[in-house]
Design an enzyme around this catalytic site. Structure first.
Site, PDB file in Angstrom:
ATOM      1  N   SER A   1      95.313   1.101   7.507  1.00  8.07           N
ATOM      2  CA  SER A   1      94.824   0.057   6.679  1.00  8.07           C
ATOM      3  C   SER A   1      95.453   0.683   4.949  1.00  8.07           C
ATOM      4  O   SER A   1      96.374   1.424   4.955  1.00  8.07           O
ATOM      5  CB  SER A   1      93.369  -0.404   6.793  1.00  8.07           C
ATOM      6  OG  SER A   1      93.385  -1.631   5.930  1.00  8.07           O
TER       7      SER A   1
ATOM      8  N   ASP B   1      93.848  10.247   4.240  1.00 10.45           N
ATOM      9  CA  ASP B   1      95.322  10.680   4.446  1.00 10.45           C
ATOM     10  C   ASP B   1      96.190   9.222   4.359  1.00 10.45           C
ATOM     11  O   ASP B   1      95.584   8.238   4.375  1.00 10.45           O
ATOM     12  CB  ASP B   1      95.654  11.017   5.937  1.00 10.45           C
ATOM     13  CG  ASP B   1      95.180  12.321   6.222  1.00 10.45           C
ATOM     14  OD1 ASP B   1      94.265  13.059   5.259  1.00 10.45           O
ATOM     15  OD2 ASP B   1      95.053  12.947   7.294  1.00 10.45           O
TER      16      ASP B   1
ATOM     17  N   HIS C   1      86.792   9.105   2.389  1.00 13.36           N
ATOM     18  CA  HIS C   1      85.659   9.799   2.182  1.00 13.36           C
ATOM     19  C   HIS C   1      85.660   9.202   0.452  1.00 13.36           C
ATOM     20  O   HIS C   1      86.389   8.638  -0.124  1.00 13.36           O
ATOM     21  CB  HIS C   1      86.046  11.424   1.882  1.00 13.36           C
ATOM     22  CG  HIS C   1      86.112  11.730   3.422  1.00 13.36           C
ATOM     23  ND1 HIS C   1      85.174  12.354   4.069  1.00 13.36           N
ATOM     24  CD2 HIS C   1      87.159  11.470   4.370  1.00 13.36           C
ATOM     25  CE1 HIS C   1      85.778  12.865   5.247  1.00 13.36           C
ATOM     26  NE2 HIS C   1      86.788  12.092   5.545  1.00 13.36           N
TER      27      HIS C   1
END
EC number: 4.1.1.65
Length: 416
Positions: A385, A198, A274
């Protein structure tokens, strides 16, 4: 008013101790004909004029006479002596009204830049302290108020979490690393590259002139970010020549281009990342470094911010050639975890500036590396981050993005 006589107020008299409710003016400006003195003497010839008190204006006025006398003494110092006081003076320079430290320019003093001042903040130490605080187990009765405040501040959607009960998370670290429901992030199977996390798209496009844009108009060197090419990377690089550019060393197939995409994870976003495609990870490079904030405002302010911060570079190859994913650390994100890399330890107390550590996943037992499927769990941050993708693809590769748009894990980044 009639019936009342107005009497002029007596002129205030200077006292020995400076008063915080009076401000000075140069006595020489009242036409005495005397020449202006230099150094600290020029700050002693001050007259006093009244200023409204704290009760009238609601503002606190500092003893300016004592402050300006001290500045006059500093202006007479030598440059080496003044250099020792540069940092505290710089802090005063940005806090006090404009021109308050102007006398120091007589000896050539210049304030330290805001960027250098920010870089001097011990962000690594603060991040380690934050990491330890995250591990402290919260009392059962305190969990809901603490997590609810965080949810309200950063707009977290707990309906997507696999466990919605806030009492389930024993500490902040478990709350940050919460898992999502399987149906919350469907993985797009029609496109070759998906978003690994995200976040917000800061920049994307082709890599030109061996430079990558961290935000619009602010670039950093590709070689400084990924590090020099070494034989230990076990990648199908073409042979390097003395005049070949770093970009040409990464492109393994004729006719391909190099692309990049920068995704910023805010504190309220899903903190795991991911695999963005089907690829094989063959090498890991860990750059110890600073842990400055990587929000878009800071990225516009500090050039090569991503090259200064601690980061973990995973490199390998996919069906079109070179592929890399870099997890960039930030303030309070001292911990970057890669699930299949147990030897990785980030935010160590001691490190050498500009150094890096290499590790190869290609061994005698595993000559291919670590195979990753699209959408497979890869790693996690402790807080928000940045993820940077740099990969090789044919010229007809198209991004399906807009700069500044919000994106979620599993959504399409681009395809052929």
């Amino acid at each position: 008013m009639p019936g009342k006589s107005t009497r002029p107020l007596p002129a205030p008299r200077p006292c020995c101790a400076p008063c915080p409710f009076w401000s000075p003016r140069l006595a020489g400006m009242q036409g005495t004909g005397s020449t202006r003195s230099t150094g600290s003497e020029s700050w002693r010839s001050w007259a006093w004029t009244s200023r409204p008190s704290l009760l009238v204006t609601g503002r606190l006025h500092f003893p300016q006479l004592a402050l300006r006398r001290r500045l006059g003494q500093l202006s007479c110092m030598s440059k080496p002596a003044l250099k020792l006081r540069s940092w505290p003076l710089t802090v005063l320079y940005y806090l006090l009204p404009l021109g308050a430290l102007r006398p120091l320019s007589r000896v050539g003093w210049r304030p330290v830049s805001r960027v250098a001042l920010y870089k001097s903040v011990p962000t690594r130490l603060l991040s380690r302290a934050w990491g330890r605080l995250n591990q402290v187990e919260l009392p059962h009765w305190l969990r809901r108020p603490v997590y609810s405040l965080y949810i309200w501040t950063f707009g977290v959607n707990m309906k997507e979490a696999a466990v919605e009960d806030l009492h389930h998370y024993r500490n902040l670290s478990e709350f940050f690393r919460r898992k999502l429901k399987p149906q919350a992030r469907p993985v797009c199977g029609l496109h070759s590259v998906i978003s690994p996390s995200d976040g917000k798209i800061l920049n994307f496009g082709q890599v030109k002139n061996c430079e990558v844009e961290q935000v619009k108009g602010v670039t950093y060197s590709l070689e400084s970010f990924l590090g020099p090419r070494t034989p230990s990377e076990d990648l199908p690089f073409p042979p390097a020549t003395p005049h070949s550019s770093f970009r040409s060393q990464l492109v393994t197939r004729e006719g391909n281009e190099l692309y990049h995409c920068v995704i910023y994870l805010a504190p309220g976003d899903y903190h795991c990342f991911h695999s963005p495609t089907d690829w094989t990870v063959s090498h890991r490079r860990h750059f110890p470094g600073s842990l400055m904030s990587v929000n878009p405002g800071m990225a516009r302010w500090i050039k090569e911010l991503f090259c200064h911060n601690e980061r973990v570079v995973l490199t390998g190859d996919w069906k079109h050639g070179f592929f890399s994913l870099t997890a960039v650390g930030a303030t309070n994100v001292g911990s970057i975890r890669i699930y299949f890399d147990r030897d990785l330890h980030t935010n160590s107390p001691r490190y050498s500036k500009g150094s890096y550590n290499d590790f190869s996943f290609v061994t005698h037992a595993n000559k291919e590396g670590i195979p990753m499927r699209k959408g497979e769990h890869l790693g996690e941050f402790n807080l928000g981050s940045t993820i940077v993708l740099i990969f090789e693809a044919p010229k007809d590769f198209n991004f399906r993005l807009q700069a500044g748009q919000k994106i979620r894990f599993g959504e399409a980044l681009g395809s052929l």
